[in-house]
Design a protein around this motif. Structure first.
Motif, mmCIF file in Angstrom:
data_model
loop_
_atom_site.group_PDB
_atom_site.id
_atom_site.type_symbol
_atom_site.label_atom_id
_atom_site.label_comp_id
_atom_site.label_asym_id
_atom_site.label_seq_id
_atom_site.Cartn_x
_atom_site.Cartn_y
_atom_site.Cartn_z
ATOM 1 N N LEU A 183 5.927 -11.295 53.093
ATOM 2 C CA LEU A 183 7.185 -12.022 52.927
ATOM 3 C C LEU A 183 8.073 -11.677 54.117
ATOM 4 C CD1 LEU A 183 8.299 -13.721 50.494
ATOM 5 C CD2 LEU A 183 9.521 -11.654 49.816
ATOM 6 N N VAL B 37 14.536 -21.610 46.703
ATOM 7 C CA VAL B 37 14.895 -20.279 47.223
ATOM 8 C C VAL B 37 13.885 -19.834 48.289
ATOM 9 C CG1 VAL B 37 16.122 -19.494 45.180
ATOM 10 C CG2 VAL B 37 13.657 -19.153 45.348
ATOM 11 N N LEU B 38 12.746 -20.510 48.346
ATOM 12 C CA LEU B 38 11.717 -20.143 49.332
ATOM 13 C C LEU B 38 11.671 -21.190 50.447
ATOM 14 C CD1 LEU B 38 8.833 -19.212 46.873
ATOM 15 C CD2 LEU B 38 10.369 -17.635 48.044
ATOM 16 N N PRO C 30 18.955 -16.308 50.062
ATOM 17 C CA PRO C 30 19.899 -15.803 49.064
ATOM 18 C C PRO C 30 21.239 -16.549 49.175
ATOM 19 C CG PRO C 30 19.783 -14.312 50.943
ATOM 20 C CD PRO C 30 18.943 -15.487 51.283
ATOM 21 N N THR D 270 13.003 -16.194 52.232
ATOM 22 C CA THR D 270 13.815 -16.437 51.031
ATOM 23 C C THR D 270 15.241 -16.775 51.449
ATOM 24 O OG1 THR D 270 14.310 -14.088 50.862
ATOM 25 C CG2 THR D 270 12.492 -14.926 49.518
#
Lengths: 464, 321
Positions: free
Chosen positions: A146, A57-58, A73, A71
């Protein structure tokens, strides 16, 4: 020839005491303990689904080159037909990207397009104060940067090609496992919209830095747990060998070598050596270098031995850790310059030991105080703050004194670069501030030069 | 060119003057003895020549170069007083270490070290750690390290200190041998007999100044004094001899007759013959170096009580016990 003569003499002097033998026995015991470590790779059938699910997911934007973490999604990864052949792993990977609304591209295309782009705006999140990762827990996080979901236009998403997708996935394996050379091939098969099939070949996957390994001590007699290979080696190299081991080595080396100069300038001994055709300054500098050679050899045995044994036991061979040998020698050069200066002025080994260890302790305290001050400055909401004078003292001390702790931090960084995966490195570097090599080494070098110059001046101008 | 030459050399340690205008010259191929009490400045003089101590004033040259020149020390051997060899070395490894400092090749180091240790009688123990050596063995090693690299000049500070009589004889022979090979030897000592036996020239240093300098023969020249003993039962004609103009000192059964300047012993012998006295002992008295030294240095050593060459009596109570 004179230099070699003094080196040999210093070495002979060091080997004369029992302390060196105690130290060598301890080193051998430690190396024996390292040799008893066993690394058993976790099965690919468990690791691949877990890692894909938890870690993918990263990503790192700018094709993996960014300093900021992004990230993803809405993307699901489903591995199947996982096969292991030696350390190689092959499997089929189904990627499902949530379809976009109103004919927009699916989430996987968007993710691939976003991965290609720079991070753009970032958000600063409060981060947890502790974590199970090594090095992350030793300093509470104040903020964690982030990337905001990176805006991808319809055109950018539509422009994503299968080679871009494979490059993205290959980069993900490099970022999360440290596998360079992953081969991801699109499968030529019709799939529903937003679904993609790839054949994945991960060469030397189970020996990669990020692959979880079941760690055992005493040849598997004691089960330690399952940790990433790189993290295990990082902890061993950075915390145990370069942390505790180097600290003990430095202290013992300070004690052993503190006798070199006082023995040289002792009445009855000095006349004998000065009457030989060697200048005083040269004699003192050679003796100093003799002390450095001693610690260099000692650290070469410890660090080199650890590196070879860990390499043999784990299959991980990264030469960057060997930089610890000159780094420890350099740190010792700073302490030994203090010892030499004190010894020339006082002729006392005891004074040299006490003042050198005292100097090291002051540098350590200043380094710790600076770290704490930086943390407190980063937490304006903290209930307690130091008085302004404490910040001034810690900042000034850190500015004008040799960067003893900085050298340690820099060595941690080098060790991490050789052992941790890129994503682990990102976590590490956002939680710690790293000084520049130029400042850390330059200031220490300047101190060494000044202290040796003072010692040489005194030694040259004294009677007897 | 002299091997050693100093001119008006001075050295002060703070307010203490260790050397006060010392001028000496040592010619090549000789043994030069420097006598003096402890603290007279003997070691200081040598240390200045070797660059161990810095002079305060004056001139000092060694082998034609200013004292303290590093390169010149290649041609110099030195045994300091109260030397302290590193205990972690053996005799052989120590000479190997020093040989490297002198720039000797591996073969030279090995050959000369073995030979030198053989000469001083340490060959059997040359691989033992120095810390296991006796004082005499360390002294022998000190001498070996002073000459093993074939220097042109050797400075020996109290070379026979701690060495037994046989060893002393061996050292004296060794110094003579080195001299015969062209080496110049500078010996500091307060053992007058030793110096007298081997030195070509001698200087006496007292409180930082040279008070006498010359050959041993010069310093121990005749004193124009004869010691006479007659046959048992015969009385020495003291008054008659004095009447001839010869001062007489009696210390039974001997009589010392001083010969005034320009006279000989002959008138006294004629007198004894006339009186029909039988001569049993007739010796021309010479001064020893010790006599000369004590004459020149009639005081306690610097830093100690002045006693004019006499020992203080023991406490009465102790003697009574």
């Amino acid at each position: 020839m004179q230099f070699c003569a003094i080196l040999r003499d210093s070495f002979r002097e060091a080997m004369d005491g029992f302390v060196i033998y105690v130290m060598l026995v301890l080193s051998l015991l430690f190396l024996g303990l390292i040799a008893s470590l066993s690394f058993e790779p976790a099965p690919a059938s468990r690791v691949i689904p877990d890692v894909l699910l938890q870690r993918f997911v990263l990503f790192l934007p700018e094709s993996g080159a960014s300093q900021i973490i992004g990230t993803i999604p809405g993307v699901r990864y489903e591995p199947s037909a996982i096969e292991t052949e030696g350390s190689h792993v092959r499997f089929r990977l189904k990627v499902q990207g949530t379809p976009g609304r109103n004919g927009e591209a699916d989430a996987f295309r968007k993710a691939t397009a976003a991965w290609k782009k720079p991070p753009g705006k970032t958000v600063k999140l409060s981060a947890p104060s502790t974590t199970s990762r090594p090095k992350l827990g030793d300093k509470p996080l104040s903020e964690f940067e982030l990337a905001e979901p990176i805006a991808v236009t319809t055109e950018e998403a539509a422009a994503v090609t299968p080679p871009m997708m494979t490059a993205f996935l290959e980069n993900q394996f490099a970022v999360h496992f440290g596998i360079n050379g992953a081969q991801v091939t699109p499968v030529d098969q019709t799939t529903p919209a937003g679904e993609y099939l790839f054949d994945v070949h991960l060469p030397r996957a189970t020996a990669s830095r990020g692959w979880p390994q079941s760690l055992g001590l005493f040849f598997g007699g004691v089960e330690v747990g399952e940790v990433g290979l790189g993290q295990t080696i990082y902890i061993l190299e950075d915390q145990i060998v370069n942390g505790i081991g180097a600290g003990i080595s430095l202290m013992i080396a300070v004690v052993i070598t503190a006798f070199f100069i006082p023995n040289l300038v002792r009445k009855g001994s000095l006349d004998l050596i000065i009457a030989k055709p060697i200048g005083r300054v040269r004699l003192l500098l050679y003796k100093y270098l003799g002390g450095l050679t001693f610690i260099f050899l000692l650290s070469a045995v410890n660090f080199g031995g650890t590196w070879v044994i860990l390499g043999l036991r784990s299959g991980h061979w990264d030469p960057r850790f060997l930089l610890a040998i000159p780094m420890l020698t350099f740190t010792f050069a700073l302490l030994y310059a203090v010892s030499t200066l004190v010894a020339v002025f006082t002729r006392s080994a005891i004074a040299a030991i006490i003042l050198t260890l005292g100097f090291a302790f002051v540098l350590y305290l200043i380094g710790q105080a600076k770290s704490l001050a930086d943390q407190m400055r980063a937490m304006p909401e903290a209930p307690f703050h130091w008085p302004d004078s404490a910040y001034t003292i810690s900042d000034t001390g850190n500015t004008i004194l040799p960067r003893y702790k900085d050298l340690d931090k820099l060595m941690s960084l080098v060790t991490a670069e050789g052992t941790l995966t890129p994503i682990e490195m990102r976590f590490m570097t956002v939680t710690k501030e790293f000084p520049s090599w130029g400042e850390a080494v330059g200031l220490s070098l300047a101190y060494i030069a000044v202290m040796l110059a003072c010692a040489c001046w005194r030694f040259r101008n004294r009677d007897g | 060119m002299p091997v050693v030459s100093t001119s008006n050399l001075c050295k002060n340690y703070g307010r203490i003057a260790a050397l006060r205008g010392v001028s000496v010259t040592v010619e090549a191929g000789t043994i030069y003895g420097l006598l003096g009490q402890n603290g007279a400045g003997k070691s200081t003089l040598v240390k200045i020549l070797l660059g161990i101590v810095k002079k305060s004033n004056g001139e000092a040259n060694l082998l034609g170069a200013p004292a303290g020149t590093t390169a010149i020390r290649n041609r110099v051997g030195y045994l300091p007083e109260d030397h302290l060899f590193p205990g972690y070395h053996s005799a052989r490894s120590l000479l190997d270490f020093y040989g490297r400092l002198y720039g000797l090749s591996r073969a030279e180091r090995r050959g000369r070290a073995d030979e030198a240790l053989d000469v001083v009688g340490l060959r059997k123990r040359m691989d033992s750690k120095i810390r296991t050596y006796s004082k005499g063995m360390k002294q022998r090693l000190g001498i070996a390290q002073a000459f093993f690299h074939n220097p042109d000049v050797i400075f020996l500070d109290e070379p026979t200190d701690g060495v037994d009589p046989v060893g002393r004889k061996e050292i004296r022979d060794l110094l003579q041998r080195l001299k015969s090979e062209g080496c110049t030897i500078f010996v500091n000592s307060h053992l007058l007999g030793e110096v007298e036996l081997i030195s070509d020239r001698v200087a006496i240093l007292n409180q930082g100044q040279i008070v006498r300098e010359g050959t041993v023969a010069d310093l121990t020249r005749q004193t124009n004094r004869y010691t006479i003993r007659l046959a048992d039962g015969q009385a020495f004609p003291t008054e008659d001899v004095r009447a001839l103009g010869f001062p007489v000192t009696a210390h039974n059964p001997f009589h010392d007759v001083e010969i005034p300047e320009g006279k000989t012993i002959d008138p006294v012998l004629h007198l004894l013959q006339r009186e029909r006295l039988s001569l049993r002992h007739l010796v021309e008295t010479k001064q020893t170096l010790e006599d000369v030294f004590v004459q020149m240095v009639e005081s306690g050593e610097p830093g100690t009580d002045r006693r004019q060459g006499k020992t203080a009596p023991l406490p009465t109570a102790k003697r009574a016990e």
